[in-house]
Scaffold this active site. Structure first.
Site, short mmCIF file in Angstrom:
data_model
loop_
_atom_site.label_atom_id
_atom_site.label_comp_id
_atom_site.label_asym_id
_atom_site.label_seq_id
_atom_site.Cartn_x
_atom_site.Cartn_y
_atom_site.Cartn_z
N CYS A 2 15.80 -43.81 -1.24
CA CYS A 2 16.72 -43.30 -2.30
C CYS A 2 15.99 -43.54 -3.59
CB CYS A 2 17.92 -44.21 -2.48
SG CYS A 2 18.88 -44.66 -0.76
N ARG A 27 9.91 -39.05 -1.70
CA ARG A 27 10.13 -40.42 -0.92
C ARG A 27 10.88 -40.27 0.54
NH1 ARG A 27 10.67 -44.28 -5.62
NH2 ARG A 27 12.44 -45.31 -4.51
N TRP A 74 18.88 -41.73 1.26
CA TRP A 74 18.11 -41.90 2.53
C TRP A 74 19.02 -42.81 3.21
CZ3 TRP A 74 15.87 -45.77 5.42
CH2 TRP A 74 15.00 -45.39 6.74
N ASN A 99 20.25 -47.95 -5.15
CA ASN A 99 19.36 -48.14 -4.14
C ASN A 99 19.31 -49.64 -3.62
OD1 ASN A 99 18.52 -45.55 -4.79
ND2 ASN A 99 16.52 -46.09 -5.68
N GLY A 100 19.19 -49.54 -2.44
CA GLY A 100 19.22 -51.05 -1.88
C GLY A 100 20.24 -51.09 -0.82
N LYS A 486 -0.30 -41.61 12.61
CA LYS A 486 -0.32 -40.41 12.00
C LYS A 486 0.20 -39.14 12.61
CE LYS A 486 -0.62 -41.69 8.89
NZ LYS A 486 -0.87 -42.64 7.77
N GLU A 489 4.05 -39.46 13.27
CA GLU A 489 5.00 -39.56 12.49
C GLU A 489 5.08 -38.05 11.90
OE1 GLU A 489 4.41 -41.84 8.88
OE2 GLU A 489 2.08 -41.72 9.09
N HIS A 505 -5.46 -51.37 33.11
CA HIS A 505 -4.34 -52.58 33.29
C HIS A 505 -3.13 -51.87 33.16
CE1 HIS A 505 -7.49 -55.47 33.31
NE2 HIS A 505 -7.87 -55.24 32.21
N LYS A 603 9.10 -42.54 2.00
CA LYS A 603 7.84 -42.76 1.44
C LYS A 603 7.66 -44.37 1.06
CE LYS A 603 3.70 -42.27 0.22
NZ LYS A 603 2.52 -42.31 1.26
C1 F6R Z 1 2.60 -44.09 7.58
C2 F6R Z 1 3.03 -45.05 6.43
C3 F6R Z 1 3.80 -46.11 6.48
C4 F6R Z 1 3.48 -47.18 5.18
C5 F6R Z 1 4.36 -48.32 5.24
C6 F6R Z 1 4.10 -49.35 4.38
O1 F6R Z 1 1.74 -43.07 7.11
O2 F6R Z 1 2.90 -44.31 5.33
O3 F6R Z 1 3.62 -46.76 7.58
O4 F6R Z 1 1.98 -47.41 5.52
O5 F6R Z 1 5.80 -47.96 5.29
O6 F6R Z 1 4.23 -48.74 3.10
P1 F6R Z 1 3.33 -49.58 1.87
O7 F6R Z 1 2.04 -49.16 2.13
O8 F6R Z 1 4.08 -48.65 0.76
O9 F6R Z 1 3.69 -51.03 1.80
#
Ligand code: F6R
Length: 608
Positions: A2, A27, A74, A99-100, A486, A489, A505, A603
């Site tokens: 959010c 975000r 979000w 937010n939260g 990567k 996602e 295994h 994000k």
């Molecule tokens: C993957 C990605 C997430 C962040 C995770 C932690 O590409 O971006 O897995 O790495 O949400 O976020 P930060 O680094 O901001 O604590």
């Protein structure tokens, strides 16, 4: 996650608020909304989907207003829908954005229902509007109503609220969720992210937990948790337009992949001198503190956790320290035993990840020697609450999938491994070797980016599949995991990573012509073993794509070998990450996904 933006101005704020919402799109969100004070009424517009739809509605309805709040949501409580989008309102009088997460929302909802309040959404946030109105109706000022509401709320929140009866003021409050005030020329602003208002000001005040503030066009007052008026420091941040725009790139993710040579230089710049790392680069007194460290505990999430898993190898090999790595979301629930003289290390791009922050706060109650963060955002909660820090200086990372944040975290963590080793007076020759290699790291990354054309040739083969397996051994296992993360996602291809020796295994059962296997084969003492593991895949008809050191010889029936540039072994994890990022990007492009804002993801994950 959010995003909040609010403005009290001497000019119309509609466009400015929508622009701020656009800036926060990176975000991740599913709906957007705005509430604008207009001729003793409130114009209240909400849409499911992109901010552009809200903008179209604004163009149609042309609300004019000098005071307003806006939000990108979000979903946590309640599905993505117009009814659940913010702002929420109470009796056409109070409008709020939040937010939260309010953890005790069920009890509070029950209480408010008994008081005659009807709920029109499934969110936890709506109750905040009703609670404020409830206290206002008891004759309290909006400021007192906010304090009384705060007393009732358990959980994390950043709130901005407006009252139909007051066309001058916005009231905001923060607890465990970022919120700041921006000092503009024509207005005062509030936002959850400096980027949202970066075009309007470069002067920010970051609120502290428990703070409440009242904002009008020309003035603001901040009160602490005990309602005492306080002054908070003004922070000057220049967020250049170039850093927050795509330029000629198709996506922010693409731009951020190709920015990595410069970003890595920024991480290293000013922190190494001669043939060693400089003292106290993690803060005054850090070098002395490092000499007392006997053990390291890393906590982080997602990509940042993968950086931590690579670093654990470096702390062992270079600093001669044992290291434990835990998911931040799990760490505090396992009743961790803390050895004295342990250093707690958090790693985070945003510095606002709720699980990582909660782990830090939990650890601060324990017997750690100290806490240190490797973080990209100097103004973040994690940076402010950790005793020591190193900022990766990668510039804003907008694409949801972390790229330059990861490789710069690795560069920062390597500086930490070297600093610990220097303070502990171990491995001087190795330190010199690594420093020498670090000086040419940016050039090697630049060279690695040139593999794009070869990667473009294999991308269609991966893009046509539904699954993929990534293999790496030792220090490359976390890189294989990062490659799989990567790919899944942003392209939505199911991808898993295994240490190559684990294949037989279990996962070997998955191998057939529909399961591409992507392997990392740097020159190492276990390279031969990895080649044997790949023979097992070949023998079962699997297609193998190998990123390998030129010295490794291997023949493939199907698939491809891509030769990587030479680099010091200890830094190769950084180099081998690059083609995996390019591969994921090109595959996602072919599959037509929303690369910068992949579905269901955010994000900065500010809820636990
Ligand atoms: C993957 C990605 C997430 C962040 C995770 C932690 O590409 O971006 O897995 O790495 O949400 O976020 P930060 O680094 O901001 O604590």
């Amino acid at each position: 996650m959010c995003g909040i933006i609010a403005a009290a101005s001497n000019r119309n704020v509609g466009k400015l608020l929508v622009k701020g919402l656009h800036r926060m799109e990176y975000r991740g969100y599913d709906s957007a909304g705005i509430a604008l004070h207009q001729d003793d009424q409130i114009a209240h517009l909400r849409t499911l989907g992109k901010v552009k739809l809200l903008e179209d509605k604004m163009i149609e309805e042309k609300p004019k207003s000098k005071l307003g709040i806006a939000h990108t949501r979000w979903a946590t409580h309640g599905e993505p829908s117009e009814e659940n989008a913010h702002p929420h309102k109470s009796n056409e009088r109070i409008y709020i954005v939040h937010n939260g997460i309010i953890e005790n929302y069920l009890n509070l909802k029950e209480f408010l229902k008994k008081e005659g309040y009807a709920f029109s959404s499934q969110t936890d946030s709506e109750l905040i509007a009703h609670m404020l109105e409830f206290f206002l109706n008891q004759g309290n000022s909006i400021l007192d109503a906010m304090y009384l509401t705060k007393e009732k709320l358990d959980g994390a929140y950043a709130i901005a609220a407006i009252d139909k009866e007051d066309d001058k003021n916005i009231i905001i409050a923060r607890s465990k969720s970022p919120l700041l005030i921006g000092i503009g020329t024509d207005e005062l602003l509030a936002a959850s992210d400096p980027l949202a208002i970066s075009g309007l000001t470069n002067e920010f005040i970051f609120l502290e937990d428990g703070d409440v503030a009242q904002i009008s066009a020309d003035d603001f007052k901040i009160y602490d948790d005990s309602k005492k008026q306080v002054e908070r420091e003004i922070t000057h941040i220049d967020i250049s337009h170039e850093a927050s725009s795509k330029g000629d790139y198709r996506h922010f993710m693409e731009k951020e992949i190709y920015e990595q040579p410069a970003a890595i230089l920024n991480t290293i710049d000013g922190r190494v001198g001669g043939d060693d790392v400089l003292d106290n680069i993690f803060g005054l007194g850090s070098s002395e503190m490092f000499s007392k460290v006997k053990r390291i505990q890393i906590v982080a999430c997602g990509t940042s956790l993968h950086a931590g898993r690579v670093a654990a190898n470096w702390f062992s090999a270079i600093s001669e320290l044992p290291t434990q790595v835990d998911y931040a979301s799990e760490y505090r629930y396992k009743n961790p035993h803390v050895d004295q003289d342990s250093l707690l290390v958090t790693i985070s791009q945003s510095g606002e990840t709720a699980d990582t922050l909660a782990a830090l706060r939990y650890a601060q109650e324990k017997d750690y020697l100290s806490s240190l963060t490797v973080c990209n955002v100097p103004t973040s909660s994690l940076a402010r609450e950790s005793e020591y820090s190193i900022f990766t200086n990668a510039g804003p990372e907008i694409g949801v999938a972390s790229t330059k944040a990861f490789t710069t975290q690795l560069a920062g963590l390597m500086l930490l491994a070297l600093s610990l080793a220097k303070s502990r007076d171990v491995n001087p020759k190795l330190r010199t070797r690594v420093i020498t290699a670090m000086r040419s790291l940016a050039d090697t990354v630049e060279e690695t980016l040139k593999l794009k054309d070869e990667i473009l040739e294999i991308a269609p083969e991966i893009a046509s599949k539904d699954n993929a397996l990534f293999l790496g051994r030792g220090i490359f296992y976390p890189i294989a995991k990062e490659g799989a993360l990567k790919l899944k996602e942003i392209s939505y291809i199911h991808a898993e990573a295994y240490p190559a020796g684990e294949l037989k295994h279990g996962p070997l059962a998955l191998i057939d012509e529909d399961m591409p296997v992507i392997a990392l084969a740097p020159e190492s003492e276990i390279a031969e073993k990895l080649v044997s593991n790949l023979e097992e895949v070949k023998a079962r008809g699997g297609t193998i794509y190998v990123f390998s050191d030129p010295s490794i010889s291997m023949e493939l029936k199907s698939g491809r070998i891509i030769k990587m540039p030479k680099c010091d072994f200890l830094l190769t994890p950084i180099i081998y990450t690059i083609p995996l990022q390019i591969l994921s990007y090109e595959v996602a492009l072919l599959r037509g996904t929303d690369i910068d804002q992949p579905r269901n993801l955010a994000k900065s994950v500010t809820v636990e």
